[in-house]
Design an enzyme around this catalytic site. Structure first.
Site, PDB file in Angstrom:
ATOM      1  N   SER A  31     -35.961 -13.287   0.237  1.00 25.64           N
ATOM      2  CA  SER A  31     -36.196 -12.199  -0.725  1.00 25.64           C
ATOM      3  C   SER A  31     -37.077 -12.771  -1.828  1.00 25.64           C
ATOM      4  CB  SER A  31     -34.868 -11.659  -1.250  1.00 25.64           C
ATOM      5  OG  SER A  31     -35.078 -10.633  -2.183  1.00 25.64           O
ATOM      6  N   TYR A  51     -43.201  -3.765  -3.628  1.00 27.54           N
ATOM      7  CA  TYR A  51     -42.733  -5.092  -3.207  1.00 27.54           C
ATOM      8  C   TYR A  51     -41.248  -5.274  -3.533  1.00 27.54           C
ATOM      9  CZ  TYR A  51     -42.450 -10.212  -2.948  1.00 27.54           C
ATOM     10  OH  TYR A  51     -42.089 -11.505  -2.655  1.00 27.54           O
ATOM     11  N   LYS A  65     -37.859  -6.091  -1.222  1.00 24.21           N
ATOM     12  CA  LYS A  65     -37.039  -7.294  -1.399  1.00 24.21           C
ATOM     13  C   LYS A  65     -35.598  -6.944  -1.795  1.00 24.21           C
ATOM     14  CE  LYS A  65     -40.119 -10.246  -0.143  1.00 24.21           C
ATOM     15  NZ  LYS A  65     -39.919 -11.106   1.024  1.00 24.21           N
TER      16      LYS A  65
HETATM   17  N1  LIG Z   1     -45.180 -17.099  -3.316  1.00 25.90           N
HETATM   18  C1  LIG Z   1     -44.319 -16.514  -4.123  1.00 25.90           C
HETATM   19  O1  LIG Z   1     -44.518 -16.468  -5.361  1.00 25.90           O
HETATM   20  C2  LIG Z   1     -43.052 -15.913  -3.589  1.00 25.90           C
HETATM   21  C3  LIG Z   1     -41.984 -15.726  -4.481  1.00 25.90           C
HETATM   22  C4  LIG Z   1     -40.804 -15.167  -3.989  1.00 25.90           C
HETATM   23  C5  LIG Z   1     -40.703 -14.814  -2.659  1.00 25.90           C
HETATM   24  N2  LIG Z   1     -41.771 -15.019  -1.816  1.00 25.90           N
HETATM   25  C6  LIG Z   1     -41.602 -14.610  -0.416  1.00 25.90           C
HETATM   26  O2  LIG Z   1     -41.701 -15.788   0.371  1.00 25.90           O
HETATM   27  C7  LIG Z   1     -42.246 -15.469   1.655  1.00 25.90           C
HETATM   28  C8  LIG Z   1     -43.436 -16.353   1.943  1.00 25.90           C
HETATM   29  O3  LIG Z   1     -44.393 -16.131   0.932  1.00 25.90           O
HETATM   30  P1  LIG Z   1     -45.654 -17.075   0.718  1.00 25.90           P
HETATM   31  O4  LIG Z   1     -46.033 -16.951  -0.706  1.00 25.90           O
HETATM   32  O5  LIG Z   1     -45.418 -18.393   1.317  1.00 25.90           O
HETATM   33  O6  LIG Z   1     -46.712 -16.226   1.523  1.00 25.90           O
HETATM   34  P2  LIG Z   1     -48.002 -16.644   2.350  1.00 25.90           P
HETATM   35  O7  LIG Z   1     -48.502 -17.967   1.896  1.00 25.90           O
HETATM   36  O8  LIG Z   1     -48.923 -15.475   2.248  1.00 25.90           O
HETATM   37  O9  LIG Z   1     -47.375 -16.683   3.804  1.00 25.90           O
HETATM   38  C9  LIG Z   1     -46.866 -15.514   4.366  1.00 25.90           C
HETATM   39  C10 LIG Z   1     -46.527 -15.772   5.815  1.00 25.90           C
HETATM   40  O10 LIG Z   1     -46.099 -14.535   6.416  1.00 25.90           O
HETATM   41  C11 LIG Z   1     -46.834 -14.349   7.629  1.00 25.90           C
HETATM   42  N3  LIG Z   1     -47.028 -12.926   7.869  1.00 25.90           N
HETATM   43  C12 LIG Z   1     -47.558 -12.022   7.020  1.00 25.90           C
HETATM   44  N4  LIG Z   1     -47.608 -10.816   7.615  1.00 25.90           N
HETATM   45  C13 LIG Z   1     -47.093 -10.978   8.855  1.00 25.90           C
HETATM   46  C14 LIG Z   1     -46.894 -10.092   9.942  1.00 25.90           C
HETATM   47  N5  LIG Z   1     -47.225  -8.802   9.875  1.00 25.90           N
HETATM   48  N6  LIG Z   1     -46.364 -10.591  11.086  1.00 25.90           N
HETATM   49  C15 LIG Z   1     -46.028 -11.904  11.182  1.00 25.90           C
HETATM   50  N7  LIG Z   1     -46.179 -12.772  10.170  1.00 25.90           N
HETATM   51  C16 LIG Z   1     -46.722 -12.315   9.031  1.00 25.90           C
HETATM   52  C17 LIG Z   1     -48.162 -15.048   7.363  1.00 25.90           C
HETATM   53  O11 LIG Z   1     -48.832 -15.432   8.560  1.00 25.90           O
HETATM   54  P3  LIG Z   1     -50.053 -14.563   9.182  1.00 25.90           P
HETATM   55  O12 LIG Z   1     -50.876 -14.074   8.029  1.00 25.90           O
HETATM   56  O13 LIG Z   1     -50.749 -15.495  10.082  1.00 25.90           O
HETATM   57  O14 LIG Z   1     -49.382 -13.466   9.914  1.00 25.90           O
HETATM   58  C18 LIG Z   1     -47.720 -16.282   6.586  1.00 25.90           C
HETATM   59  O15 LIG Z   1     -47.314 -17.278   7.478  1.00 25.90           O
HETATM   60  C19 LIG Z   1     -42.575 -13.982   1.604  1.00 25.90           C
HETATM   61  O16 LIG Z   1     -41.527 -13.231   2.155  1.00 25.90           O
HETATM   62  C20 LIG Z   1     -42.684 -13.694   0.102  1.00 25.90           C
HETATM   63  O17 LIG Z   1     -42.420 -12.342  -0.178  1.00 25.90           O
HETATM   64  C21 LIG Z   1     -42.926 -15.557  -2.257  1.00 25.90           C
END
Ligand SMILES: NC(=O)c1ccc[n+]([C@@H]2O[C@H](COP(=O)([O-])OP(=O)(O)OC[C@H]3O[C@@H](n4cnc5c(N)ncnc54)[C@H](OP(=O)(O)O)[C@@H]3O)[C@@H](O)[C@H]2O)c1
Length: 286
Positions: free
Chosen positions: A127, A141, A145
């Site tokens: 989340s 978003y 979550k």
């Molecule tokens: N970064 C932050 O500040 C933050 C904070 C709190 C929570 N989060 C959560 O943490 C998680 C990872 O975030 P991140 O920042 O590491 O994001 P990221 O760098 O953009 O990575 C997102 C991942 O999700 C995959 N993905 C996206 N759409 C997809 C789909 N339709 N089918 C299969 N895979 C898919 C992407 O791979 P492909 O594009 O190759 O599909 C990528 O591996 C997310 O759920 C995000 O909401 C992030």
């Protein structure tokens, strides 16, 4: 590095057998390569879109037995709801929420099978602090979550008999390729609010995630401020630690008070920004 890869790397370091699912074959290959170079662990990769249930089910069946399912994928586009396209809202709901249902539904039959004769298993959902508190520009978003928490609370009651622990991770803003991209277009007020918080690295979030999964925690906050937010928003969520449950009960009022101070500060930022916008002279094309 994204949070998913950071979790995979730390799991590889601890000797886990790893399967990765994402859309981009190129990203999957790079992730596989970097894990191999660092830990000499062979990783299985499955290119699939989580919105496509059949593709997810095929990938999960090919991946083999799952002890720990990390539902990490996610997309985020920050914009005022009035300006955000309905297609963008739908993409976030389809990927973040429906995609999580697809992954879990596809994995449940094999995870539930013969579980009583094995050790505990885990389903961990990524989340966000945005799944505990709404923030300007995060309407769609946040909705996705928050949704994951409801899914997790109900699912935990259904799978506990099979010794499956459900966890929800609530990271703050984390340095990843995704957030770097999102920062370029987020509203000014969102930027001010996010800039008042301290980012974590993907590795730090991964470390907390793996520790939380191992301890079977339902709620996995990532830092002290996250822990306070988790207590302030605990509601009726499960808590396996008697100590943490006692702290929640004793300090509930205090956390509510601190939460109100945060809200007050955010509304002040929003009001200031809005009045600055209203005062700035109109730009005329004449
Ligand atoms: N970064 C932050 O500040 C933050 C904070 C709190 C929570 N989060 C959560 O943490 C998680 C990872 O975030 P991140 O920042 O590491 O994001 P990221 O760098 O953009 O990575 C997102 C991942 O999700 C995959 N993905 C996206 N759409 C997809 C789909 N339709 N089918 C299969 N895979 C898919 C992407 O791979 P492909 O594009 O190759 O599909 C990528 O591996 C997310 O759920 C995000 O909401 C992030």
């Amino acid at each position: 590095m994204g949070i998913g890869l950071a979790i995979a790397k730390q799991a590889a370091e601890e000797g886990a057998r790893i399967s990765l699912l994402a859309r981009s074959l190129d990203h999957l290959e790079k992730a596989k390569q970097s894990i191999w170079e660092a830990y000499k662990v062979e990783v299985s990769t499955f290119p699939a879109d989580v919105r496509d249930y059949d593709a997810v089910e095929r990938a999960i069946n090919r991946a083999g037995p799952i002890d720990v399912l990390v539902v990490n994928h996610g997309v985020y586009y920050f914009e005022e709801l009035e300006k955000q396209g309905v297609d963008v809202v739908k993409t976030m709901i389809d990927v973040n929420l429906m995609g999580s249902f697809n992954v879990i539904k596809a994995a449940l039959p094999s995870m539930n099978k013969d579980r009583k004769h094995k050790g505990p298993a885990s389903i961990a959902l990524m989340s966000s602090m945005a799944g505990q508190v709404g923030t300007y520009g995060f309407a769609a978003y946040s909705a996705t979550k928050y949704g994951l928490r409801g899914l997790a609370e109900a699912l935990q009651q259904e799978v506990i008999a099979n010794n499956i622990h459900v966890s929800v991770i609530f990271p703050p803003v984390t340095e990843t390729p995704g957030i770097e991209q999102a920062r370029k277009t987020m509203p000014e007020i969102t930027k001010i609010i996010l800039d008042s918080t301290v980012e974590m690295t993907a590795e730090e979030v991964a470390k907390v995630t793996i520790k939380g999964i191992k301890s079977g925690s339902f709620s996995i906050p990532c830092r002290l401020d996250g822990r306070a937010l988790a207590m302030a928003t605990a509601g009726l969520s499960p808590e396996r630690s008697f100590f943490m449950a006692s702290i929640e009960v004793v300090f509930a009022g205090l956390f509510r008070f601190v939460g109100l101070l945060f809200q007050w500060n955010w509304y002040r930022i929003i009001e200031k920004n809005n009045s600055r916008k209203n005062q700035s002279p109109e730009v005329s094309g004449d």
